[in-house]
Design an enzyme around this catalytic site. Structure first.
Site, short mmCIF file in Angstrom:
data_model
loop_
_atom_site.label_atom_id
_atom_site.label_comp_id
_atom_site.label_asym_id
_atom_site.label_seq_id
_atom_site.Cartn_x
_atom_site.Cartn_y
_atom_site.Cartn_z
N ASP A 147 19.01 19.00 -27.37
CA ASP A 147 19.75 18.02 -26.43
C ASP A 147 19.92 20.04 -25.69
O ASP A 147 20.13 20.36 -26.86
CB ASP A 147 20.75 17.65 -26.27
CG ASP A 147 21.58 17.50 -24.47
OD1 ASP A 147 21.42 16.38 -23.92
OD2 ASP A 147 21.84 18.58 -24.44
N CYS A 202 17.50 8.32 -13.49
CA CYS A 202 19.28 8.04 -13.08
C CYS A 202 18.94 8.65 -11.17
O CYS A 202 20.08 8.16 -10.39
CB CYS A 202 20.49 9.07 -13.20
SG CYS A 202 20.66 10.63 -13.74
N TYR A 212 16.88 15.48 -24.53
CA TYR A 212 17.87 15.14 -23.63
C TYR A 212 19.07 14.30 -23.94
O TYR A 212 19.71 13.69 -23.67
CB TYR A 212 18.02 14.95 -21.62
CG TYR A 212 16.85 15.81 -21.70
CD1 TYR A 212 17.78 16.74 -20.63
CD2 TYR A 212 15.63 15.47 -21.79
CE1 TYR A 212 15.77 17.12 -20.32
CE2 TYR A 212 14.41 15.59 -20.30
CZ TYR A 212 14.92 16.96 -20.27
OH TYR A 212 13.79 17.57 -19.13
N ASP A 248 16.01 10.97 -21.16
CA ASP A 248 16.64 10.82 -20.47
C ASP A 248 17.71 12.40 -19.81
O ASP A 248 18.34 12.47 -20.36
CB ASP A 248 18.02 10.02 -21.23
CG ASP A 248 19.16 10.17 -20.25
OD1 ASP A 248 18.43 9.53 -18.72
OD2 ASP A 248 20.42 8.81 -20.82
N GLN A 270 27.79 7.76 -21.08
CA GLN A 270 27.84 7.09 -20.27
C GLN A 270 28.56 6.41 -19.21
O GLN A 270 29.49 6.60 -20.90
CB GLN A 270 26.23 6.02 -20.61
CG GLN A 270 25.05 6.32 -20.33
CD GLN A 270 24.13 6.75 -19.82
OE1 GLN A 270 24.69 6.45 -18.15
NE2 GLN A 270 22.70 7.48 -20.12
#
Length: 418
Positions: free
Chosen positions: A307, A375, A283, A348, A253
């Site tokens: 991932d 997001c 993810y 995510d 992030q």
């Protein structure tokens, strides 16, 4: 409605009433048509030039602010003043931005007719806001373009042109020193530069090939400064600290406070009281949420992280040994079938969202709880609609303003089977 009443390059006087997803304000032309106006905010009266005219809507650029909104401020970011696409909310008072973003989220969620089921029993006014601090100097990683002369810089808004003389106020102190501006070092023309300031205050600068739009570059062609392996830390609610080491190209992030904020929310929501003490971290990147999930599940818990990124999954994380995680290097949509039955799923997905296929595959495993992080409010709303179709309902929702000075934000939703 005919488009003949409006013509491109025509100048209109407009008074926006709300913000749209993407950073533009919403106003109405004299013929009632919706106009998306860049550089304006609710409360302004502006003169704007039409750049695109369609049958039902138009797009315009602000030329002059005739009457400023009380929420308008001077642009603090030098790069944004020069036209960079970095701080597109920099002319909006910082204290006003979170509420505008919440209204955008509610517009996206409320505007999708198929989403009503997933919100049954949930009062949208209960969506809380977490505004991360600081408002300036929060970005710990940045990707720069390199022009034909080898100078690095930010890209102009809605353009591939690179602005090499102006730094951005988002980045932490020292991150762009000597990389952007007068006297900065040169790089390979046409490449990209990734700069990271890790939790130990060490700067890592790597050069990579240019990524396709919307794609991440995994390989580091040249390590210019530092080791190229960054170190980050996350705490759990009980105060335990876990350390991560991974390549500078791997995802983490951007806001210095974001990983910790998300981790605390996830740990608070995960109950641990499931028929199957297994958590899926989808993810999952380098496994930033494994401590939160694992701690909440308890000593009998097990976390599986999935991932597709090799740069994120190829390095073992010794700090995560207490949780005995299983890390699967696979696309989420193809890697779920072999996973053990989950009690809780945390996902995510990237900006394009998870998509109905992934939501359906997760729901078919019948997790007792899902924590979905989005997001992008448009794709997040679409995914919520899919969760509703699969019989899940929102119990909690938090908007995290993790990108101050921009139109971007993230949302965490806590879902349970109906």
């Amino acid at each position: 409605m005919s488009s003949s009443r409006l013509t491109p390059r025509e100048v209109l006087t407009l008074s926006p009433t709300s913000m749209a997803h993407g950073g533009e304000a919403i106003a109405h032309a004299p013929d009632g048509r919706v106009v998306f106006v860049s550089g304006a905010i609710p409360g302004d009266t502006v003169k704007a030039r039409l750049s695109k005219v369609k049958v039902r809507w138009a797009r315009a650029e602000t030329l002059e602010v005739v009457k400023p909104s009380p929420d308008r401020v001077d642009v603090a970011c030098p790069a944004a003043r020069a036209g960079a696409g970095c701080c597109d909310y920099s002319y909006i008072a910082p204290e006003t931005q979170p509420a505008l973003k919440r209204a955008i989220l509610m517009g996206q969620v409320g505007g999708r007719s198929s989403i009503s089921g997933v919100l049954d029993g949930f009062d949208s006014s209960e969506v809380s806001i977490v505004a991360l601090e600081p408002h300036f100097g929060w970005r710990t990683r940045v990707r720069l373009g390199v022009d034909a002369s080898g100078k690095a810089g930010l890209r102009r808004a809605r353009s591939n042109q690179i602005l090499t003389d102006h730094a951005c106020t988002q980045v932490v102190d020292g991150l762009l020193e000597g990389l952007v501006g007068e006297g900065a070092r040169r790089f390979s023309p046409g490449s990209e530069v990734i700069a990271v300031m890790d939790s130990r205050g060490e700067r890592h600068v790597v050069e990579t090939r240019r990524a396709q739009r919307g794609k991440r570059v995994e390989r580091m062609d040249t390590v210019v400064e530092g080791s190229g392996v960054v170190t980050e830390e996350i705490q759990t609610l009980n105060g335990e600290t876990y350390t991560f080491e991974f390549p500078a190209t791997a995802f983490w992030q951007a806001h210095a406070a974001a990983p910790q904020a998300y981790s605390f929310i996830i740990e608070d929501w995960v109950s641990g009281d499931y028929a199957s003490p297994v958590g899926w971290d989808l993810y999952g990147g380098v496994g930033a949420f494994i401590p939160a999930i694992g701690t909440a599940l308890g000593s009998d818990g097990r976390v599986v992280s999935v991932d597709f990124s090799e740069s994120a999954t190829r390095m073992e994380q010794p700090g995560l040994e207490p949780f005995h995680p299983e890390v699967v290097n696979s696309r989420v949509e193809t890697g779920l079938a072999s996973l053990p039955q989950p009690g809780v799923v945390v996902l995510d997905p990237p900006r394009i969202g998870a998509g109905h296929e992934v939501v359906e595959a997760i729901a078919s495993a019948k997790p007792e709880q899902v924590i979905h992080i989005g997001c992008d409010p448009a794709t997040f709303s679409r995914d919520l609609s899919s969760w509703g179709q699969m019989g899940y309902r929102v119990k909690d929702m938090v908007l995290v303003d993790a990108f101050p000075g921009t139109h971007h934000f993230e949302v965490l939703a806590n879902l349970r089977p109906a």
